[in-house]
Design an enzyme around this catalytic site. Structure first.
Site, PDB file in Angstrom:
ATOM      1  N   THR A 322       0.861  -1.347  -0.015  1.00 58.38           N
ATOM      2  CA  THR A 322       0.117   0.068  -0.018  1.00 58.38           C
ATOM      3  C   THR A 322       0.795   1.299   0.059  1.00 58.38           C
ATOM      4  O   THR A 322       1.909   1.139   0.707  1.00 58.38           O
ATOM      5  CB  THR A 322      -0.788  -0.037   1.179  1.00 58.38           C
ATOM      6  OG1 THR A 322      -1.707   1.236   1.275  1.00 58.38           O
ATOM      7  CG2 THR A 322      -0.371   0.053   2.723  1.00 58.38           C
ATOM      8  N   HIS A 374       2.620 -11.829  14.066  1.00 56.95           N
ATOM      9  CA  HIS A 374       3.905 -12.456  15.105  1.00 56.95           C
ATOM     10  C   HIS A 374       3.475 -13.893  15.215  1.00 56.95           C
ATOM     11  O   HIS A 374       4.401 -14.727  15.558  1.00 56.95           O
ATOM     12  CB  HIS A 374       3.876 -11.662  16.389  1.00 56.95           C
ATOM     13  CG  HIS A 374       5.308 -11.465  16.684  1.00 56.95           C
ATOM     14  ND1 HIS A 374       6.307 -12.550  16.357  1.00 56.95           N
ATOM     15  CD2 HIS A 374       6.005 -10.454  17.618  1.00 56.95           C
ATOM     16  CE1 HIS A 374       7.369 -12.265  17.012  1.00 56.95           C
ATOM     17  NE2 HIS A 374       7.219 -11.278  17.531  1.00 56.95           N
TER      18      HIS A 374
END
Length: 403
Positions: A322, A374
């Site tokens: 983006t 994560h």
């Protein structure tokens, strides 16, 4: 010959759609392939066109109605001529609600009236029993008679949408229902934050090498590739592709308790449109040239602005890029695009003083942000992935040499 106009066939991931806008009204002549109606789904806006020359005879599903895949939404008479006036059987008039001043106003017409802050009693109606159609409101606006918005009634001032073009000093509010697409975007972004262990790592890249390469070859590139312009996004896509090959976890996705590793690179490129943020996908970017990437992204941008991006364009994707820098963003934290496990955020290129070999130099620098899940990606991998992109961009020849 009477023909049923049906909603498009939705893919399995889309349960239903909403009738957004009727571009033709009953009794109106229509040519083959003319746009009749827009159907908005959770992902895209689909267009339904006329199957032949003829006349739209009946609207079964009005604007705002929910439709299922292949459901009949209107009836069409092929080869018929337009009626003298579309007042014969307009769905808006047939389903109109009585307003306080006695006029019959269809839902599409009411929407326009509310958006422009008009007084319905002043709009001449051509519909059945004097009902006001969407076309009547459009003609009224075009005539210039609606140049000054009518004041909203005091009793409904808080609820009814009003025009924002008002004299200085007046405090107004405009309430607009959220579209299905924007509501889905909002839902997915909230889910991404709630369900993923999202973390963001940052770095910065010296854009001077890429900028000099682009400046040196942009004219030749455009001439060689039939007008395709050389931008910055293609360098980021190719750098990200190489980094994804080196760090497979960043190119993976999570499906329940399973980690899915993809043996290909399909990179989504965020495109801002009037209807909301869309993420069309570049397929097999490892096999694409810089020209292929630039041409495809340009096509995505054009079709996104025209509302012509299809579901196939946006399904899948193993990684997303983006670019908030086109709007002037210096730094941001991009949100994951589930079920992907990482997203790269580009930002504004800005001249900054940098220390180079003990000397201060002014260099065009860009901050990069990598948000990642994560649960799937360790911090070490995320940092190394971003450093790889930085190294490839600061020495573009490494992308050609695969080093």
């Amino acid at each position: 010959m009477s023909i049923e106009i049906k909603a498009p066939t939705f893919p399995e991931s889309v349960a239903d759609g909403t009738v957004a806008t009727w571009h033709k009204q009953p009794g109106e002549a229509v040519s083959a392939d003319d746009l009749i109606v827009d159907i908005e789904t959770d992902k895209v806006v689909l267009e339904v066109v006329a199957p032949a020359d003829g006349v739209l005879t009946e609207i079964i599903k009005g604007e705002g109605d929910t439709v299922l895949s292949d459901e009949v939404i209107a009836k069409f008479e092929a080869g018929a001529a337009a009626s003298a006036a579309p007042a014969s059987a307009p769905a808006e008039a047939a389903t109109a609600a009585e307003t306080g001043d006695g006029d019959k106003v269809g839902p599409a017409a009411r929407k326009l009236i509310d958006e422009h802050g008009l007084d319905a009693s002043k709009i001449p109606g051509s519909g059945k029993n004097g009902g006001i159609t969407k076309e009547d409101v459009q003609n009224y606006i075009k005539s210039g008679a609606a140049s000054a918005p009518a004041p909203a009634p005091a009793a409904s001032a808080a609820a009814a949408p009003v025009a924002l073009n008002v004299p200085v000093g007046e405090r107004v509010e405009k309430r607009v229902p959220m579209t299905r697409l924007r509501a889905t975007i909002a839902k997915r972004l909230v889910e991404a934050q709630q369900n993923a262990a999202m973390l963001t790592t940052y770095n910065e890249v010296n854009m001077k090498p890429v900028m000099e390469l682009r400046k040196q070859y942009k004219d030749l590139f455009e001439k060689t590739h039939n007008g395709t312009r050389l931008g910055f996004m293609s360098f980021f896509v190719k750098a990200a592709t190489e980094a994804l090959k080196r760090f497979p976890a960043v190119n993976a996705s999570i499906d329940g308790n399973d980690m899915v590793y993809h043996g290909y690179q399909d990179i989504g490129v965020a495109v801002s449109t009037d209807r909301g943020l869309m993420v069309p996908v570049l397929r097999d970017t490892d096999a694409m040239s810089l020209a292929d990437v630039e041409a495809t992204i340009a096509d995505f941008g054009k079709r996104g602005r025209d509302g012509k991006l299809g579901m196939d364009d946006m399904q899948g994707g193993t990684f997303t890029i983006t670019n908030g820098g086109v709007f002037g963003s210096l730094m941001s934290t991009p949100i994951l695009n589930p079920p992907q496990t990482a997203i790269l955020g580009m930002h504004k290129i800005q001249d900054r003083p940098m220390a180079v070999n003990g000397q201060v130099e002014i260099l065009p620098m860009m901050y990069l942000a990598l948000s990642y899940d994560h649960r799937m990606i360790d911090g070490k991998e995320a940092v190394q992935f971003l450093v790889t992109i930085k190294d490839l961009l600061e020495d573009p020849a490494r992308m050609l040499l695969d080093v």
